[in-house]
Design an enzyme around this catalytic site. Structure first.
Site, mmCIF file in Angstrom:
data_model
loop_
_atom_site.group_PDB
_atom_site.id
_atom_site.type_symbol
_atom_site.label_atom_id
_atom_site.label_comp_id
_atom_site.label_asym_id
_atom_site.label_seq_id
_atom_site.Cartn_x
_atom_site.Cartn_y
_atom_site.Cartn_z
ATOM 1 C CG ASN A 77 -1.641 1.238 1.492
ATOM 2 O OD1 ASN A 77 -1.775 2.076 0.584
ATOM 3 N ND2 ASN A 77 -2.146 1.422 2.708
ATOM 4 C CE LYS A 97 0.103 3.428 4.748
ATOM 5 N NZ LYS A 97 0.219 3.555 6.181
ATOM 6 C CG HIS A 117 -5.554 1.977 5.462
ATOM 7 N ND1 HIS A 117 -5.084 2.965 6.283
ATOM 8 C CD2 HIS A 117 -4.545 1.087 5.312
ATOM 9 C CE1 HIS A 117 -3.828 2.678 6.609
ATOM 10 N NE2 HIS A 117 -3.467 1.552 6.028
ATOM 11 C CD GLU A 158 -2.625 5.696 6.848
ATOM 12 O OE1 GLU A 158 -2.655 5.712 5.608
ATOM 13 O OE2 GLU A 158 -1.670 5.211 7.492
ATOM 14 C CD GLU A 173 -3.225 -2.468 7.584
ATOM 15 O OE1 GLU A 173 -2.121 -2.680 7.076
ATOM 16 O OE2 GLU A 173 -3.917 -1.484 7.315
ATOM 17 N N GLY A 210 2.883 2.456 10.686
ATOM 18 C CA GLY A 210 3.808 3.564 10.454
ATOM 19 C C GLY A 210 4.564 3.990 11.702
ATOM 20 C CB SER A 270 5.725 -1.590 11.772
ATOM 21 O OG SER A 270 5.344 -0.250 12.015
HETATM 22 P P1 PGA Z 1 3.144 0.413 7.557
HETATM 23 O O1 PGA Z 1 1.659 0.613 6.981
HETATM 24 O O2 PGA Z 1 3.670 -0.872 6.976
HETATM 25 O O3 PGA Z 1 3.907 1.625 7.071
HETATM 26 O O4 PGA Z 1 3.024 0.360 9.046
HETATM 27 C C1 PGA Z 1 0.781 -0.474 6.854
HETATM 28 C C2 PGA Z 1 -0.535 -0.003 6.296
HETATM 29 O O5 PGA Z 1 -0.950 1.121 6.638
HETATM 30 O O6 PGA Z 1 -1.193 -0.716 5.517
#
Ligand code: PGA
Length: 254
Positions: A10, A12, A96, A98, A168, A174, A214
């Protein structure tokens, strides 16, 4: 049951069209021999069409990061599932964290989006996960249960036959803090139990549940060794072709 792993990137809000094309050119040969697992890249909307052409004939599927629930209409700034299907998208990431937390998406809205992508035979990747506050209050499992029950209300097992779930934990996205393989396994096993209650044992055993938060080349092997973890949804570490290729190739000899 052995489920085929899915490793999904992903991106983003990262990468222009030239950056997307340069990435794909480097990445494709690094994963060219991979036949026993599925690979997906989800660039931003502006790169989807160029990425689709660049990925043609490869073993890498294309994903979108979001979509609207309507086929078309007066929804300024939105992209419909019909548009995504038209340019060759296969997967759509929905709900997601976010989107839930920065853009206020509710389970009910996400359910409508699931319905809309199914109309175009796109594969929904439904993201669920608890915040740190919810985990510390002992609410992790009840949050996961309501996200699954409300996000998937009203569908049949047949409707959702290709569904992918991504667990997640919001506190691991992140932040560099991964859930331990034990924490992730506990959540995945619980989600599988809820899916079995909702859609039957067979459905639950077939459905892939990815872990996200992560994920890196250094921690992917321990996560993937757990029985209910069927792949990864990778943000930051999917932005570099070499680190994402290492994650795709987890568990193989260097
Ligand atoms: P990340 O993001 O691997 O940077 O923690 C995962 C995601 O948001 O799908």
């Amino acid at each position: 049951m052995k489920r085929r792993p899915l490793i999904a990137g992903n991106w983003k809000m990262y990468k222009t069209v030239p950056e997307t094309l340069a990435y794909i050119e480097t990445f494709k040969p690094l994963v060219a021999g991979v036949e026993d697992r599925d690979i997906m890249l989800a660039p931003p909307f502006t790169s989807l069409d160029a990425a689709e052409r660049a990925l043609e004939g490869s073993n890498i599927a294309l994903g979108a990061q979001n979509c609207h629930y309507a086929d078309e209409g007066a929804f300024t700034g939105e992209i419909s599932p019909r548009m995504l299907a038209d340019i060759g998208v296969t997967y759509v990431i929905l709900g997601h964290s976010e989107r839930r937390h920065l853009f206020g998406e509710s389970n009910e809205l996400i359910r409508k989006k699931v319905e809309s992508v199914l109309r175009y035979e796109l594969i929904p990747i439904l993201c669920i996960g608890e915040t740190l506050e919810e985990r510390e209050a002992g609410k992790t499992l009840s949050v996961l249960e309501s996200q699954l029950k409300e996000g998937l209300a009203g569908f049949s097992a047949e409707d959702l036959k290709n569904l992918v779930i991504a667990y997640e934990p919001v506190w691991a996205i992140g932040t560099g803090k991964t859930a331990t393989p034990e924490q992730a396994q506990e959540a995945h096993a619980f989600c599988r139990k809820i899916l079995a209650e909702m859609f039957g044992e067979d459905f639950s055993e077939r459905t892939r549940i990815l872990y996200g938060g992560s994920v890196k080349p250094e921690n992917v092997v321990g996560l993937m060794a757990r029985p209910d973890i069927d792949g990864a949804l990778v943000g930051g570490a999917s932005l570099k072709p070499d680190s994402f290729a290492k994650i795709v190739n987890f568990g193989r000899m260097e």
